[in-house]
Motif scaffolding. Structure first.
Motif, PDB file in Angstrom:
ATOM      1  N   GLY A 162       0.814  -1.206   0.000  1.00 54.75           N
ATOM      2  CA  GLY A 162       0.000   0.000   0.000  1.00 54.75           C
ATOM      3  C   GLY A 162       0.846   1.254   0.000  1.00 54.75           C
ATOM      4  O   GLY A 162       0.545   2.227  -0.719  1.00 54.75           O
ATOM      5  N   GLU A 163       1.900   1.248   0.805  1.00 55.33           N
ATOM      6  CA  GLU A 163       2.796   2.413   0.845  1.00 55.33           C
ATOM      7  C   GLU A 163       3.413   2.686  -0.524  1.00 55.33           C
ATOM      8  O   GLU A 163       3.622   3.846  -0.901  1.00 55.33           O
ATOM      9  N   LYS A 164       3.701   1.623  -1.262  1.00 56.06           N
ATOM     10  CA  LYS A 164       4.307   1.778  -2.582  1.00 56.06           C
ATOM     11  C   LYS A 164       3.262   1.887  -3.689  1.00 56.06           C
ATOM     12  O   LYS A 164       3.600   1.857  -4.870  1.00 56.06           O
ATOM     13  N   MET A 165       2.005   2.006  -3.291  1.00 57.59           N
ATOM     14  CA  MET A 165       0.889   2.195  -4.225  1.00 57.59           C
ATOM     15  C   MET A 165       0.804   1.093  -5.275  1.00 57.59           C
ATOM     16  O   MET A 165       0.522   1.337  -6.454  1.00 57.59           O
ATOM     17  N   VAL A 166       1.079  -0.139  -4.832  1.00 61.25           N
ATOM     18  CA  VAL A 166       0.817  -1.309  -5.671  1.00 61.25           C
ATOM     19  C   VAL A 166      -0.687  -1.346  -5.937  1.00 61.25           C
ATOM     20  O   VAL A 166      -1.493  -1.245  -5.011  1.00 61.25           O
ATOM     21  N   LYS A 167      -1.077  -1.467  -7.177  1.00 60.51           N
ATOM     22  CA  LYS A 167      -2.478  -1.249  -7.532  1.00 60.51           C
ATOM     23  C   LYS A 167      -3.414  -2.386  -7.139  1.00 60.51           C
ATOM     24  O   LYS A 167      -4.622  -2.284  -7.351  1.00 60.51           O
ATOM     25  N   MET A 168      -2.870  -3.440  -6.560  1.00 62.94           N
ATOM     26  CA  MET A 168      -3.695  -4.508  -5.997  1.00 62.94           C
ATOM     27  C   MET A 168      -3.608  -4.512  -4.467  1.00 62.94           C
ATOM     28  O   MET A 168      -3.934  -5.501  -3.818  1.00 62.94           O
ATOM     29  N   GLY A 183      -7.864  -2.280  -5.172  1.00 63.67           N
ATOM     30  CA  GLY A 183      -6.732  -1.431  -4.816  1.00 63.67           C
ATOM     31  C   GLY A 183      -6.981  -0.332  -3.809  1.00 63.67           C
ATOM     32  O   GLY A 183      -6.336   0.720  -3.844  1.00 63.67           O
ATOM     33  N   MET A 184      -7.893  -0.580  -2.859  1.00 61.40           N
ATOM     34  CA  MET A 184      -8.183   0.457  -1.863  1.00 61.40           C
ATOM     35  C   MET A 184      -6.971   0.768  -0.982  1.00 61.40           C
ATOM     36  O   MET A 184      -6.813   1.894  -0.508  1.00 61.40           O
ATOM     37  N   GLY A 185      -6.092  -0.225  -0.779  1.00 64.20           N
ATOM     38  CA  GLY A 185      -4.877   0.021  -0.002  1.00 64.20           C
ATOM     39  C   GLY A 185      -3.934   0.986  -0.688  1.00 64.20           C
ATOM     40  O   GLY A 185      -3.231   1.759  -0.027  1.00 64.20           O
ATOM     41  N   ALA A 186      -3.899   0.952  -2.013  1.00 62.15           N
ATOM     42  CA  ALA A 186      -3.052   1.893  -2.759  1.00 62.15           C
ATOM     43  C   ALA A 186      -3.537   3.323  -2.568  1.00 62.15           C
ATOM     44  O   ALA A 186      -2.731   4.262  -2.520  1.00 62.15           O
ATOM     45  N   ILE A 187      -4.857   3.494  -2.440  1.00 57.43           N
ATOM     46  CA  ILE A 187      -5.386   4.841  -2.223  1.00 57.43           C
ATOM     47  C   ILE A 187      -4.949   5.367  -0.864  1.00 57.43           C
ATOM     48  O   ILE A 187      -4.516   6.524  -0.746  1.00 57.43           O
ATOM     49  N   LEU A 188      -5.016   4.546   0.179  1.00 56.85           N
ATOM     50  CA  LEU A 188      -4.507   5.004   1.479  1.00 56.85           C
ATOM     51  C   LEU A 188      -3.023   5.330   1.384  1.00 56.85           C
ATOM     52  O   LEU A 188      -2.557   6.326   1.961  1.00 56.85           O
ATOM     53  N   GLY A 189      -2.274   4.500   0.655  1.00 55.56           N
ATOM     54  CA  GLY A 189      -0.852   4.783   0.483  1.00 55.56           C
ATOM     55  C   GLY A 189      -0.619   6.110  -0.210  1.00 55.56           C
ATOM     56  O   GLY A 189       0.282   6.879   0.175  1.00 55.56           O
ATOM     57  N   SER A 190      -1.417   6.408  -1.220  1.00 58.92           N
ATOM     58  CA  SER A 190      -1.268   7.677  -1.940  1.00 58.92           C
ATOM     59  C   SER A 190      -1.581   8.868  -1.046  1.00 58.92           C
ATOM     60  O   SER A 190      -1.148   9.987  -1.319  1.00 58.92           O
ATOM     61  N   LYS A 191      -2.327   8.616   0.010  1.00 55.63           N
ATOM     62  CA  LYS A 191      -2.705   9.691   0.938  1.00 55.63           C
ATOM     63  C   LYS A 191      -1.806   9.728   2.172  1.00 55.63           C
ATOM     64  O   LYS A 191      -2.081  10.471   3.125  1.00 55.63           O
ATOM     65  N   ASN A 192      -0.744   8.935   2.155  1.00 54.98           N
ATOM     66  CA  ASN A 192       0.181   8.873   3.286  1.00 54.98           C
ATOM     67  C   ASN A 192      -0.529   8.415   4.569  1.00 54.98           C
ATOM     68  O   ASN A 192      -0.146   8.811   5.664  1.00 54.98           O
ATOM     69  N   LEU A 193      -1.540   7.587   4.428  1.00 57.30           N
ATOM     70  CA  LEU A 193      -2.294   7.119   5.593  1.00 57.30           C
ATOM     71  C   LEU A 193      -1.997   5.645   5.813  1.00 57.30           C
ATOM     72  O   LEU A 193      -2.500   4.778   5.105  1.00 57.30           O
TER      73      LEU A 193
END
Length: 612
Positions: A162-168, A183-193
């Motif tokens: 998620g931190e690396k915004m892997v799309k899965m 890919g909801m984890g990638a969205i949190l990663g993109s938000k630094n959350l």
């Protein structure tokens, strides 16, 4: 009823009071989430940009005294597909959000540093998560609880993927409950959350508690008396391995086949007799379908995980040719800890194995690592590479679209719809399953429609109109469960009457609803997510199953030689559109939008019709 809005860029929050009209029209969960995504939608928003919102919404039945009331929907514009996406997570996390006083949470912006959100009833703080940078999801959950000093705190987190915004990338809670798809984890990663931690102490409102408890008492008793209830507790979804293999729908060697000779080595019996050490359950669930498994010896000794469920066991078993159950458990653990969707990861790894087998990619493309069916060690390494975006893993981390962009020659063997990799049920034997995948609003996911069992039971020779209606009913009742915040398994596995959910809802909100009225509202949301996708560029060409179902005959098993007829699929798609009230380009008509209360969507649909 309240929605918590969190602006990570400004480090600000505010609470919105939800009026009764909105609450009842969209019910909750996926319904609230889809509507909020619509209201914030801009066609040019990058899913991984600060402007994209993510909605976390349990339903109005989440946390109440009734069977399996622990579901939460997480909704956004998906980085995997570029269209509407949602994922559903069980456990206790959404219940705790409601107990903190919030029926949904909308997150936008981007935190200035890696952070976690701490919700302690009304006390809401954004705190540094630098300490947890690079930690796995399960480790983060444990460490946060320890640092907060409260083991009862509920935590949803992302891993390094998620931190690396892997799309899965997934969002993980409760030691292995995953919002895995889209890919909801990638969205949190993109938000630094990195994580959300919640402690809630409030009681949940119920309009008619006596009525609700009376209905629920009867429901619990009815479920416990079902002849498969005790077996379900023992094996959960792992019992599906034998069913899918016997039925000839289990993915084998990247869906080249639908029968796995070694299925008996990776089924529920093997799990139960050799690996299982305990059960887990979501809130209020008597079925307790979560299996805690431990590898006691061998090279993966010490691996302990809640799982696998059928999808994971199939995608990291038969679909990659692995017949060692301990290896499946290890793959499950790595995906949960790194924060990766097991369906997509298993699918794309199998694609690369087949691609190497057929000389469609080189050894250099694979970083010098040969890939072969049944080689569990290379599967583990590929999981790691995806999570950390290393070498070939960086391409796989972009999902189906990224793989096809780099290697166009692989398009015929990448089994996806709209960029989302196909779930672990073959569609060549059942046109209803192909239609369900093709028309799913999030891509090829069985949770939207699983009509394959009914079609196999009925046989092939029944009317296409009836088959289209079956798919539409699945796509209406299954999302309704997501809107209410309950699990569909009592219904689909133990035959629990769906009319009872209308009684639950009526007792909870104090207004009488029939099942037909709730299904109408669920159908309205399907029209809404369709409108979102049309705005984002979806066309009829996107409503098609993976090419393999038309081109590659099944090799072995009860359906050897079977492929789907392309002309018959076009015919049923026309029927499906007509019965949904969409035009032949798949765009909801003005009359359909008005009937769904979506007048605000009409202006966006007209230019799309003219473009056609």
């Amino acid at each position: 009823m309240k929605v918590l809005h969190v602006d990570l860029s400004e480090c600000k929050t505010h609470v919105e009071e939800v009026d009764e009209e909105f609450a009842l029209k969209y019910i909750g969960g996926r319904g609230w989430g889809a509507r909020l995504v619509w209201e914030h939608l801009k066609e040019d928003t990058d899913p991984l940009s600060p402007e994209n919102i993510i909605v976390i919404a349990p339903g109005p039945l989440s946390g109440l005294y009734l069977p399996s009331a622990g579901k939460t929907s997480i909704c956004s514009i998906s980085p995997t597909t570029g269209i509407y996406g949602d994922s559903n997570i069980g456990g206790m996390f959404g219940v705790e959000l409601r107990q903190a006083g919030f029926d949904a949470m909308v997150i936008n912006g981007k935190a200035p540093e890696l952070s976690y959100l701490w919700i302690d009833d009304d006390d809401i703080q954004l705190k540094s998560a630098e300490k947890y940078a690079g930690m796995g999801s399960i480790e983060t959950e444990h460490q946060l609880r320890e640092d907060i000093g409260d083991e009862t705190v509920k935590v949803a987190s992302i891993g390094p993927a998620g931190e690396k915004m892997v799309k899965m990338a997934c969002i993980t809670a409760d030691w292995g409950r995953n919002a895995g798809r889209t890919g909801m984890g990638a969205i949190l990663g993109s938000k630094n959350l990195k994580a959300i931690a919640i402690r809630g102490t409030r009681d949940l409102p119920v309009a008619d508690l006596k009525r609700l408890t009376g209905i629920s008492d009867k429901a619990f008793k009815k479920l416990s008396r079902h002849n498969l209830f005790e077996f379900w507790q023992r094996q959960g979804l792992m019992s599906v391995i034998d069913y899918a293999n016997t039925a000839g729908i289990i993915p084998t060697h990247n869906f080249k086949d639908t029968h796995f000779e070694d299925a008996g080595k990776i089924n529920g019996d093997v799990m139960e007799l050799e690996y299982k050490i305990g059960d887990t359950a979501c809130f209020g669930c008597p079925m307790a379908c979560g299996n805690v498994n431990l590898v006691k010896d061998g090279k993966y000794a010490g691996t302990v995980i809640e799982g696998p469920e059928y999808e994971t066991a199939a995608m990291f078993g038969s679909n990659v040719g692995v017949s060692d159950f301990s290896a499946i458990l290890r793959a499950n653990y790595l995906c949960d800890e790194y924060g990766i969707d097991t369906i997509t990861a298993g699918s794309l790894i199998s694609v690369m194995i087949e691609a190497y087998e057929k000389d469609l990619v080189t050894l250099e493309d694979l970083d010098g690592m040969a890939l072969n069916w049944g080689d569990d060690e290379s599967v583990m390494e590929m999981i790691r590479k995806i999570a950390f975006r290393e070498g070939v893993g960086d391409t796989l981390a972009e999902g189906a679209y990224g793989v096809i962009e780099r290697w166009p020659q692989l398009a015929p063997i990448v089994n996806h719809v709209k960029g989302l990799d196909q779930s672990a049920y073959d569609a060549r034997v059942a046109i209803t399953m192909a239609l369900g995948y093709a028309t799913s609003d999030i891509g090829a996911h069985h949770a939207r429609a699983w009509p394959v069992a009914k079609e196999l039971e009925m046989g092939c020779n029944w009317d296409l109109n009836e088959k289209a209606d079956l798919v539409i009913y699945h796509q209406t009742v299954r999302p309704l469960f997501d809107m209410l915040g309950v699990c569909r398994l009592p219904w689909i596995e133990l035959g629990f009457d769906e009319n009872t959910y209308a009684e639950f809802f009526s007792a909870a909100v104090g207004i009488e609803f029939t099942l037909e009225e709730l299904l109408k509202l669920s159908n309205d949301i399907y029209n809404m997510t369709r409108a979102i996708n049309i705005r984002l560029g979806l066309t009829r060409d996107d409503d098609r199953p993976p090419e393999r179902v038309f081109n590659d005959p099944i090799k072995t098993g009860p359906h050897a030689g079977k492929v789907l007829n392309r002309d018959e699929f076009r015919e049923i798609l026309d029927i499906y559109y007509q019965r949904r009230g969409w035009d032949m380009d798949g765009i909801p008509t003005d009359e359909t939008l008005k009937a769904s209360g979506l007048e605000d969507a009409i202006e966006y649909m007209e230019p799309k019709r003219k473009a056609e």
